[in-house]
Write a protein that holds these residues in place. Structure first.
Motif, mmCIF file in Angstrom:
data_model
loop_
_atom_site.group_PDB
_atom_site.id
_atom_site.type_symbol
_atom_site.label_atom_id
_atom_site.label_comp_id
_atom_site.label_asym_id
_atom_site.label_seq_id
_atom_site.Cartn_x
_atom_site.Cartn_y
_atom_site.Cartn_z
ATOM 1 N N LEU A 12 0.847 -1.193 0.000
ATOM 2 C CA LEU A 12 0.000 0.000 0.000
ATOM 3 C C LEU A 12 0.880 1.239 0.000
ATOM 4 O O LEU A 12 1.938 1.251 0.615
ATOM 5 C CB LEU A 12 -0.892 0.042 1.244
ATOM 6 N N GLY A 13 0.419 2.263 -0.673
ATOM 7 C CA GLY A 13 1.152 3.511 -0.688
ATOM 8 C C GLY A 13 0.202 4.688 -0.727
ATOM 9 O O GLY A 13 -1.017 4.530 -0.851
ATOM 10 N N VAL A 14 0.753 5.869 -0.638
ATOM 11 C CA VAL A 14 -0.045 7.095 -0.695
ATOM 12 C C VAL A 14 -0.778 7.140 -2.032
ATOM 13 O O VAL A 14 -0.191 6.892 -3.081
ATOM 14 C CB VAL A 14 0.859 8.335 -0.517
ATOM 15 N N GLY A 15 -2.071 7.384 -1.966
ATOM 16 C CA GLY A 15 -2.884 7.471 -3.165
ATOM 17 C C GLY A 15 -3.626 6.193 -3.523
ATOM 18 O O GLY A 15 -4.506 6.201 -4.376
ATOM 19 N N ASP A 16 -3.264 5.077 -2.873
ATOM 20 C CA ASP A 16 -3.964 3.819 -3.145
ATOM 21 C C ASP A 16 -5.359 3.839 -2.530
ATOM 22 O O ASP A 16 -5.589 4.472 -1.497
ATOM 23 C CB ASP A 16 -3.189 2.629 -2.563
ATOM 24 N N ASP A 20 -11.566 -1.321 4.879
ATOM 25 C CA ASP A 20 -11.262 -2.368 5.862
ATOM 26 C C ASP A 20 -10.998 -3.725 5.224
ATOM 27 O O ASP A 20 -10.116 -4.459 5.657
ATOM 28 C CB ASP A 20 -12.396 -2.487 6.884
ATOM 29 N N SER A 21 -11.730 -4.067 4.183
ATOM 30 C CA SER A 21 -11.535 -5.376 3.556
ATOM 31 C C SER A 21 -10.176 -5.456 2.853
ATOM 32 O O SER A 21 -9.515 -6.493 2.909
ATOM 33 C CB SER A 21 -12.669 -5.698 2.580
ATOM 34 N N ILE A 22 -9.745 -4.386 2.235
ATOM 35 C CA ILE A 22 -8.420 -4.365 1.593
ATOM 36 C C ILE A 22 -7.330 -4.493 2.648
ATOM 37 O O ILE A 22 -6.386 -5.269 2.490
ATOM 38 C CB ILE A 22 -8.230 -3.089 0.751
ATOM 39 N N ALA A 24 -7.588 -5.883 5.568
ATOM 40 C CA ALA A 24 -7.637 -7.236 6.132
ATOM 41 C C ALA A 24 -6.885 -8.222 5.246
ATOM 42 O O ALA A 24 -6.114 -9.057 5.739
ATOM 43 C CB ALA A 24 -9.084 -7.674 6.316
ATOM 44 N N VAL A 25 -7.078 -8.113 3.947
ATOM 45 C CA VAL A 25 -6.396 -9.021 3.017
ATOM 46 C C VAL A 25 -4.901 -8.743 2.989
ATOM 47 O O VAL A 25 -4.082 -9.659 3.083
ATOM 48 C CB VAL A 25 -7.001 -8.892 1.594
ATOM 49 N N LYS A 26 -4.526 -7.485 2.884
ATOM 50 C CA LYS A 26 -3.107 -7.118 2.783
ATOM 51 C C LYS A 26 -2.349 -7.417 4.080
ATOM 52 O O LYS A 26 -1.162 -7.734 4.046
ATOM 53 C CB LYS A 26 -2.964 -5.640 2.429
ATOM 54 N N SER A 27 -3.015 -7.327 5.205
ATOM 55 C CA SER A 27 -2.328 -7.565 6.484
ATOM 56 C C SER A 27 -1.948 -9.032 6.670
ATOM 57 O O SER A 27 -1.061 -9.347 7.463
ATOM 58 C CB SER A 27 -3.191 -7.090 7.650
ATOM 59 N N GLN A 28 -2.577 -9.934 5.930
ATOM 60 C CA GLN A 28 -2.242 -11.355 6.049
ATOM 61 C C GLN A 28 -0.790 -11.630 5.668
ATOM 62 O O GLN A 28 -0.141 -12.499 6.250
ATOM 63 C CB GLN A 28 -3.196 -12.208 5.203
ATOM 64 N N ALA A 29 -0.263 -10.906 4.700
ATOM 65 C CA ALA A 29 1.141 -11.086 4.298
ATOM 66 C C ALA A 29 2.075 -10.688 5.432
ATOM 67 O O ALA A 29 3.111 -11.324 5.654
ATOM 68 C CB ALA A 29 1.445 -10.276 3.046
ATOM 69 N N VAL A 30 1.713 -9.651 6.163
ATOM 70 C CA VAL A 30 2.531 -9.213 7.295
ATOM 71 C C VAL A 30 2.471 -10.259 8.410
ATOM 72 O O VAL A 30 3.493 -10.625 8.986
ATOM 73 C CB VAL A 30 2.075 -7.829 7.804
ATOM 74 N N ALA A 43 -0.359 -9.973 16.027
ATOM 75 C CA ALA A 43 -1.702 -9.501 15.654
ATOM 76 C C ALA A 43 -1.576 -8.127 15.004
ATOM 77 O O ALA A 43 -0.717 -7.332 15.369
ATOM 78 C CB ALA A 43 -2.593 -9.424 16.877
ATOM 79 N N ILE A 44 -2.437 -7.880 14.049
ATOM 80 C CA ILE A 44 -2.448 -6.592 13.346
ATOM 81 C C ILE A 44 -3.848 -6.003 13.429
ATOM 82 O O ILE A 44 -4.846 -6.696 13.232
ATOM 83 C CB ILE A 44 -2.063 -6.750 11.874
ATOM 84 N N SER A 45 -3.880 -4.715 13.711
ATOM 85 C CA SER A 45 -5.128 -3.971 13.634
ATOM 86 C C SER A 45 -4.802 -2.628 12.984
ATOM 87 O O SER A 45 -3.637 -2.326 12.713
ATOM 88 C CB SER A 45 -5.746 -3.785 15.018
ATOM 89 N N TRP A 46 -5.809 -1.849 12.719
ATOM 90 C CA TRP A 46 -5.581 -0.560 12.081
ATOM 91 C C TRP A 46 -6.642 0.425 12.517
ATOM 92 O O TRP A 46 -7.721 0.051 12.967
ATOM 93 C CB TRP A 46 -5.567 -0.677 10.555
ATOM 94 N N ASP A 47 -6.266 1.669 12.390
ATOM 95 C CA ASP A 47 -7.178 2.765 12.667
ATOM 96 C C ASP A 47 -7.228 3.606 11.399
ATOM 97 O O ASP A 47 -6.190 4.015 10.890
ATOM 98 C CB ASP A 47 -6.673 3.582 13.863
ATOM 99 N N MET A 48 -8.435 3.818 10.889
ATOM 100 C CA MET A 48 -8.575 4.575 9.655
ATOM 101 C C MET A 48 -9.486 5.772 9.922
ATOM 102 O O MET A 48 -10.608 5.622 10.369
ATOM 103 C CB MET A 48 -9.170 3.693 8.553
ATOM 104 N N VAL A 49 -8.939 6.968 9.669
ATOM 105 C CA VAL A 49 -9.708 8.209 9.837
ATOM 106 C C VAL A 49 -9.959 8.774 8.445
ATOM 107 O O VAL A 49 -9.028 9.156 7.739
ATOM 108 C CB VAL A 49 -8.938 9.229 10.713
ATOM 109 N N GLU A 50 -11.217 8.778 8.062
ATOM 110 C CA GLU A 50 -11.569 9.217 6.716
ATOM 111 C C GLU A 50 -11.861 10.712 6.669
ATOM 112 O O GLU A 50 -12.449 11.274 7.586
ATOM 113 C CB GLU A 50 -12.798 8.450 6.237
#
Length: 88
Positions: A12-16, A20-22, A24-30, A43-50
């Protein structure tokens, strides 16, 4: 694991585009990379502020590595034709 390696694994990068579903899928590699480095409880979680005006989001990835796993002891059961010491 370094931030650079985690970013690379997330792909993932700036502009992508992101949701949440994206994440969740991408975090599996980590998680898989952490498990290969003997962190089975990672364990991985994230906080997204839109920001709906700008149609963007700030994403913070939170990683809890947990304890590193090490083999303490190996027991063999049902060994009849070879000694257990020979199997180690």
């Amino acid at each position: 694991m370094s931030n650079k390696k985690i970013r690379k694994k997330l792909e993932l990068g700036v502009g992508d585009l992101v949701d949440d579903s994206i994440l969740a899928v991408k975090s599996q590699a980590v998680l898989e990379a952490y498990r290969k480095k003997n962190y089975p409880d990672a364990a991985i979680s994230w906080d997204m502020v839109e920001d709906e005006k700008e149609n963007t989001a700030d994403v913070t990835i939170i990683i809890k590595e947990g304890k590193r796993a090490r083999v303490k002891r190996i027991d063999f059961e049902g060994v009849e034709n070879a000694g257990a010491w020979g199997l180690r």
